[in-house]
Design an enzyme around this catalytic site. Structure first.
Site, PDB file in Angstrom:
ATOM      1  N   ARG A   1       0.878  -1.176   0.000  1.00 39.61           N
ATOM      2  CA  ARG A   1       0.000   0.000   0.000  1.00 39.61           C
ATOM      3  C   ARG A   1       0.908   1.216   0.000  1.00 39.61           C
ATOM      4  NH1 ARG A   1      -5.230   1.450   3.605  1.00 39.61           N
ATOM      5  NH2 ARG A   1      -6.062   0.186   1.898  1.00 39.61           N
TER       6      ARG A   1
ATOM      7  N   HIS B   1      -7.438   0.779  -6.345  1.00 36.49           N
ATOM      8  CA  HIS B   1      -7.623  -0.077  -5.167  1.00 36.49           C
ATOM      9  C   HIS B   1      -8.271  -1.383  -5.640  1.00 36.49           C
ATOM     10  CE1 HIS B   1      -7.802  -1.202  -1.111  1.00 36.49           C
ATOM     11  NE2 HIS B   1      -8.630  -0.309  -0.601  1.00 36.49           N
TER      12      HIS B   1
ATOM     13  N   GLN C   1     -10.034  -3.936  -3.164  1.00 31.54           N
ATOM     14  CA  GLN C   1     -11.318  -3.452  -2.661  1.00 31.54           C
ATOM     15  C   GLN C   1     -12.415  -3.708  -3.684  1.00 31.54           C
ATOM     16  OE1 GLN C   1     -12.128  -1.798   0.437  1.00 31.54           O
ATOM     17  NE2 GLN C   1     -14.111  -2.424  -0.349  1.00 31.54           N
TER      18      GLN C   1
ATOM     19  N   ASP D   1     -17.081   7.490  -1.681  1.00 30.96           N
ATOM     20  CA  ASP D   1     -15.824   7.377  -0.926  1.00 30.96           C
ATOM     21  C   ASP D   1     -15.515   8.758  -0.350  1.00 30.96           C
ATOM     22  OD1 ASP D   1     -13.431   6.372   0.110  1.00 30.96           O
ATOM     23  OD2 ASP D   1     -12.330   6.548  -1.777  1.00 30.96           O
TER      24      ASP D   1
ATOM     25  N   CYS E   1     -16.149   1.700   0.699  1.00 33.33           N
ATOM     26  CA  CYS E   1     -14.961   0.905   1.045  1.00 33.33           C
ATOM     27  C   CYS E   1     -14.565   1.057   2.499  1.00 33.33           C
ATOM     28  CB  CYS E   1     -13.806   1.278   0.122  1.00 33.33           C
ATOM     29  SG  CYS E   1     -13.190   2.959   0.338  1.00 33.33           S
TER      30      CYS E   1
ATOM     31  N   ARG F   1     -13.450  -8.496   1.683  1.00 34.21           N
ATOM     32  CA  ARG F   1     -12.022  -8.239   1.449  1.00 34.21           C
ATOM     33  C   ARG F   1     -11.225  -9.499   1.772  1.00 34.21           C
ATOM     34  NH1 ARG F   1      -9.896  -3.089   1.660  1.00 34.21           N
ATOM     35  NH2 ARG F   1      -8.016  -4.158   0.963  1.00 34.21           N
TER      36      ARG F   1
END
Ligand code: CP
Ligand code: NVA
Length: 304
Positions: free
Chosen positions: A104, A131, A134, A223, A263, A291
């Site tokens: 990440r 991402h 996700q 988001d 998310c 996830r």
């Protein structure tokens, strides 16, 4: 799975996405029924974190444990990465000890370089560009709730960020119509818009009007307005995104059985109201749970 890595959804075919989702469903079933699946026994995943995380860290670490392997947490604060050791060297060193790397970070290029210079699978656990883990979990969740992906309309409201980029690519690759409402200056990445323009079997709409984007949607995503690394832009972003909230009025434009996906972490009262969040909390926490299952599938396919 033909790909050696999971760097971005742009690299995957529709068939590869479905292969991951099918295995994720199987692994979820096995986990819930106490059926062992230690397919990565004796293997180690290095997890590099240059940004904070709750879900990604826990789901990868627990996932490796459930697959019979081990996960190693390497934060910038305690590794030589944080002191500037080049990615080319980190990649070659970790390739001598470990069987896979999850990273990440900020720059997508860093993830691509890890894959280029190392000799083990690399999994993108979020960059500023995308991402993918996700959105694999999101697609899994939508398929669980709606029993299909193809032909659904998904909608994203807000910042054209890493989540928007991955939702557009993942949605279109799976044959879903995708509509995005973002203010000007905060639109998705050009590479993603170019990909969307090349898709012929699903529709992509980019608008400034959230109600237009949400009309008849089967799933609405949103988001945060300021992502990790953009904390200093918070005030100006709050102004820019003022009309881009997922609230009851917006939900009224969507289908009556429209799902909501986030998310997480969520900022109630900003991109989503408390009411909408809590009304859809079941779906949102299914998404968080998935996830684990989706990433176990990715690790099993890449690292076995
Ligand atoms: N959604 C997500 O990636 O959460 P974390 O930042 O907690 O890992
Ligand atoms: N767009 C958010 C997602 C967090 C999981 C960020 O990058 O901070």
């Amino acid at each position: 799975m033909n790909n050696k890595h999971l760097l971005k959804l742009l690299d995957l075919s529709r068939e590869e996405i479905h292969e991951i989702l099918d295995l994720a469903d199987q692994l979820k079933y096995d986990q819930k029924h106490g059926i062992p699946h230690e397919v990565l026994k004796g293997k180690t995943l290095a997890m590099i974190f240059s940004k904070n995380s709750t879900r990604t860290r826990v789901s990868f670490e627990v996932g490796m444990f459930q697959l019979g392997g081990h996960a190693l947490f390497l934060s910038n604060a305690v590794s030589q990465i944080g002191r500037g050791e080049p990615v080319q060297d980190t990649a070659r060193v970790l390739s001598r000890y470990c069987d896979g790397i999850m990273i990440r970070t900020f720059e997508q290029q860093e993830v691509e370089d890890l894959a280029k210079y190392g000799s083990i699978p690399v999994i993108n656990g979020l960059t500023d560009f995308c991402h993918p883990c996700q959105v694999l979990a999101d697609l899994m969740t939508i398929r669980e709730h709606k029993a299909k992906l193809e032909g659904l309309k998904i909608c994203y409201i807000g910042d054209g960020n890493n989540m928007a980029n991955s939702i557009i690519v993942g949605g279109l690759k799976c044959g879903m119509d995708v509509s995005v409402a973002s203010p000007s200056g905060y639109q998705p990445d050009q590479q993603v818009k170019d990909f969307a323009a090349s898709v012929t079997d699903a529709k992509f709409v980019l608008t400034g009007d959230p109600v237009e984007a949400a009309r008849d949607a089967d799933v609405i995503f949103t988001d945060v307005w300021a992502s990790m690394g953009q904390e200093q832009e918070k005030a100006e972003r709050e102004k820019a995104f003022a009309g881009y909230q997922v609230n009851d009025k917006l939900m009224a434009a969507a289908k009556p059985d429209c799902m909501v996906q986030h998310c997480l972490p969520a900022h109630r009262g900003e991109e989503i109201t408390e009411e909408v969040f809590e009304a859809h909390a079941g779906e949102i926490f299914d998404e968080a749970e998935n996830r684990l299952h989706a990433q176990k599938a990715v690790m099993a396919l890449l690292m076995k």
